[in-house]
Design a protein around this motif. Structure first.
Motif, PDB file in Angstrom:
ATOM      1  N   ARG A   1       6.887  54.696 -10.401  1.00 17.19           N
ATOM      2  CA  ARG A   1       7.477  54.282 -11.670  1.00 17.19           C
ATOM      3  C   ARG A   1       7.997  55.523 -12.388  1.00 17.19           C
ATOM      4  O   ARG A   1       7.537  56.627 -12.136  1.00 17.19           O
TER       5      ARG A   1
ATOM      6  N   ARG B   1       6.852  48.610 -18.922  1.00 18.50           N
ATOM      7  CA  ARG B   1       7.939  47.637 -19.018  1.00 18.50           C
ATOM      8  C   ARG B   1       8.729  47.699 -17.734  1.00 18.50           C
ATOM      9  O   ARG B   1       8.832  48.747 -17.100  1.00 18.50           O
ATOM     10  N   ASP B   2       9.294  46.559 -17.367  1.00 17.80           N
ATOM     11  CA  ASP B   2      10.109  46.475 -16.159  1.00 17.80           C
ATOM     12  C   ASP B   2      11.564  46.286 -16.559  1.00 17.80           C
ATOM     13  O   ASP B   2      11.880  45.463 -17.416  1.00 17.80           O
TER      14      ASP B   2
ATOM     15  N   GLY C   1      13.358  45.670 -11.951  1.00 18.26           N
ATOM     16  CA  GLY C   1      12.672  46.243 -10.796  1.00 18.26           C
ATOM     17  C   GLY C   1      12.311  47.705 -10.946  1.00 18.26           C
ATOM     18  O   GLY C   1      11.673  48.275 -10.074  1.00 18.26           O
TER      19      GLY C   1
ATOM     20  N   GLY D   1      10.060  50.161 -12.986  1.00 18.26           N
ATOM     21  CA  GLY D   1       8.946  50.237 -13.918  1.00 18.26           C
ATOM     22  C   GLY D   1       9.029  51.510 -14.738  1.00 18.26           C
ATOM     23  O   GLY D   1       9.239  52.600 -14.203  1.00 18.26           O
TER      24      GLY D   1
END
Length: 117
Positions: free
Chosen positions: A36, A66-67, A70, A72
């Motif tokens: 991420r 939060r995404d 796709g 992160g």
């Protein structure tokens, strides 16, 4: 990343579509789908605080996630208040290339733009 009531903590950082596409491309180059984008604020720089952006596979206690399609984006619990409402973008021009952070919480920044207070 789970708060006491069992839900996942979130943050107010925004990632533009251009920045999300760049992060995806970098992760594909690395051949990793377990990372991420971590954004943090640390003491340092000429104005007092500096931003750190890096890929991270860790989940730290109190992280907010939060995404973005796709991608992160993780912010540690200490950095969340400093980054609330900030927008991460990616610039690719003849003058500048790299991730940029527009942070409404920054009262002032240094001439180089790498640190803020």
């Amino acid at each position: 990343m789970t708060v006491q009531d069992g839900t996942t903590a979130t943050h107010g950082v925004e990632l533009t579509e251009v920045a999300a596409a760049k992060v995806k491309a970098l992760l594909e180059q690395e051949g990793r789908d377990d990372l991420r984008l971590r954004i943090a604020v640390q003491p340092g720089g000429c104005s007092g605080l500096i931003y750190q952006l890096y890929f991270d596979e860790r989940e730290l206690d109190g992280d907010a996630l939060r995404d973005f399609g796709g991608v992160g984006v993780v912010v540690d619990k200490m950095s969340v208040p400093y980054l609330e409402g900030a927008t991460i973008d990616f610039a690719d021009t003849i003058e500048k290339q790299g991730f940029t952070i527009d942070n409404p919480n920054a009262g002032s920044s240094c001439a180089c733009g790498d640190s803020f207070s």
